[in-house]
Design a protein around this motif. Structure first.
Motif, short mmCIF file in Angstrom:
data_model
loop_
_atom_site.label_atom_id
_atom_site.label_comp_id
_atom_site.label_asym_id
_atom_site.label_seq_id
_atom_site.Cartn_x
_atom_site.Cartn_y
_atom_site.Cartn_z
N LEU A 1 0.86 -1.18 0.00
CA LEU A 1 0.00 0.00 0.00
C LEU A 1 0.90 1.23 0.00
O LEU A 1 1.90 1.26 0.71
CB LEU A 1 -0.90 0.00 1.24
CG LEU A 1 -2.03 -1.04 1.27
CD1 LEU A 1 -2.82 -0.90 2.56
CD2 LEU A 1 -2.97 -0.89 0.07
N CYS A 2 0.53 2.20 -0.80
CA CYS A 2 1.31 3.43 -0.91
C CYS A 2 1.70 3.93 0.48
O CYS A 2 0.85 4.00 1.38
CB CYS A 2 0.52 4.49 -1.66
SG CYS A 2 1.40 6.06 -1.78
N ALA A 3 2.97 4.26 0.64
CA ALA A 3 3.50 4.61 1.96
C ALA A 3 2.97 5.94 2.49
O ALA A 3 3.19 6.27 3.64
CB ALA A 3 5.01 4.63 1.92
N CYS A 4 2.25 6.68 1.65
CA CYS A 4 1.71 7.95 2.15
C CYS A 4 0.43 7.72 2.93
O CYS A 4 -0.06 8.62 3.61
CB CYS A 4 1.46 8.94 1.00
SG CYS A 4 -0.15 8.78 0.21
N GLY A 5 -0.11 6.51 2.83
CA GLY A 5 -1.32 6.20 3.58
C GLY A 5 -2.60 6.45 2.81
O GLY A 5 -3.69 6.35 3.35
N CYS A 6 -2.47 6.72 1.50
CA CYS A 6 -3.65 7.02 0.69
C CYS A 6 -4.45 5.77 0.36
O CYS A 6 -5.59 5.85 -0.10
CB CYS A 6 -3.25 7.73 -0.60
SG CYS A 6 -2.32 6.71 -1.74
N GLY A 7 -3.85 4.60 0.58
CA GLY A 7 -4.57 3.35 0.36
C GLY A 7 -4.42 2.77 -1.03
O GLY A 7 -4.97 1.72 -1.33
N ALA B 1 -3.12 9.78 -7.20
CA ALA B 1 -3.44 11.18 -6.90
C ALA B 1 -2.37 11.80 -6.00
O ALA B 1 -2.05 12.98 -6.13
CB ALA B 1 -4.80 11.26 -6.23
N CYS B 2 -1.79 10.99 -5.12
CA CYS B 2 -0.84 11.53 -4.14
C CYS B 2 0.51 11.87 -4.75
O CYS B 2 1.25 12.67 -4.19
CB CYS B 2 -0.65 10.54 -2.99
SG CYS B 2 0.10 8.98 -3.52
N GLN B 3 0.86 11.24 -5.90
CA GLN B 3 2.16 11.47 -6.57
C GLN B 3 3.34 11.22 -5.64
O GLN B 3 4.36 11.90 -5.72
CB GLN B 3 2.23 12.90 -7.11
CG GLN B 3 1.11 13.23 -8.08
CD GLN B 3 1.58 13.21 -9.51
OE1 GLN B 3 2.43 13.98 -9.93
NE2 GLN B 3 1.03 12.29 -10.27
N SER B 4 3.19 10.27 -4.76
CA SER B 4 4.25 9.99 -3.79
C SER B 4 5.50 9.45 -4.48
O SER B 4 5.41 8.76 -5.48
CB SER B 4 3.78 8.95 -2.77
OG SER B 4 2.77 9.49 -1.98
N HIS B 5 6.62 9.77 -3.90
CA HIS B 5 7.90 9.29 -4.43
C HIS B 5 8.81 8.96 -3.25
O HIS B 5 9.09 9.84 -2.43
CB HIS B 5 8.54 10.35 -5.33
CG HIS B 5 9.82 9.91 -5.92
ND1 HIS B 5 10.85 10.76 -6.19
CD2 HIS B 5 10.25 8.67 -6.29
CE1 HIS B 5 11.87 10.07 -6.71
NE2 HIS B 5 11.52 8.81 -6.77
#
Ligand SMILES: [Zn+2]
Length: 138
Positions: free
Chosen positions: A37-43, A76-80
């Motif tokens: 799961l995306c590490a930003c917590g967005c799910g 949507a979060c564009q996490s990197h």
């Protein structure tokens, strides 16, 4: 606002579970893939295929290292971020130019790999060109 994760650990599976838990990197050797799961917590479910042209997983005593970085540009979060020895290392948010460059680097990595694998062969276009030159030169 959801919580950013700081650590992640490996869980070996054969097939991927439908429900993923945060902070777990599910690894299937059979299907050569890892999900988390995306590490930003967005799910968002992040799928990273494993292989010579994809991601490389290295399991250290402290936790997994996944290379290269994970850029969730489709989300949507564009996490990197990087997964390094079980830790989530956050990168600065990339500009659209940096994202484009990152994708180019990815393409180059694949191209270089296949070039090494199959050797340097002239492209079809080059072969047709040489054939035409030979024909005209007669
Ligand atoms: Zn996210």
């Amino acid at each position: 606002m959801s919580e950013r994760l700081k650590t992640i650990s490996v869980q070996r599976v054969r097939t991927m579970p439908d429900e993923l838990r945060p902070s777990v990197l599910y690894v299937s050797k059979e299907f050569e893939t890892a999900h988390h799961l995306c590490a930003c917590g967005c799910g968002a479910k992040i799928r990273t295929p494993l292989g010579p042209t994809e991601w490389t997983l290295d399991e250290t005593p402290r936790g997994p290292t996944l290379w290269p970085s994970i850029g969730n540009w489709q989300q949507a979060c564009q996490s990197h971020y990087w997964i390094r020895k079980g830790e989530i290392v956050w990168a600065e948010k990339w500009t659209p130019q940096q994202i484009a460059r990152g994708r180019q680097a990815e393409e180059l990595r694949r191209a270089t790999y296949y070039e090494k694998l199959y050797g340097e062969r002239p492209s079809l276009l080059a072969r047709i060109w040489h054939w035409l030159i030979a024909l005209i030169g007669r």
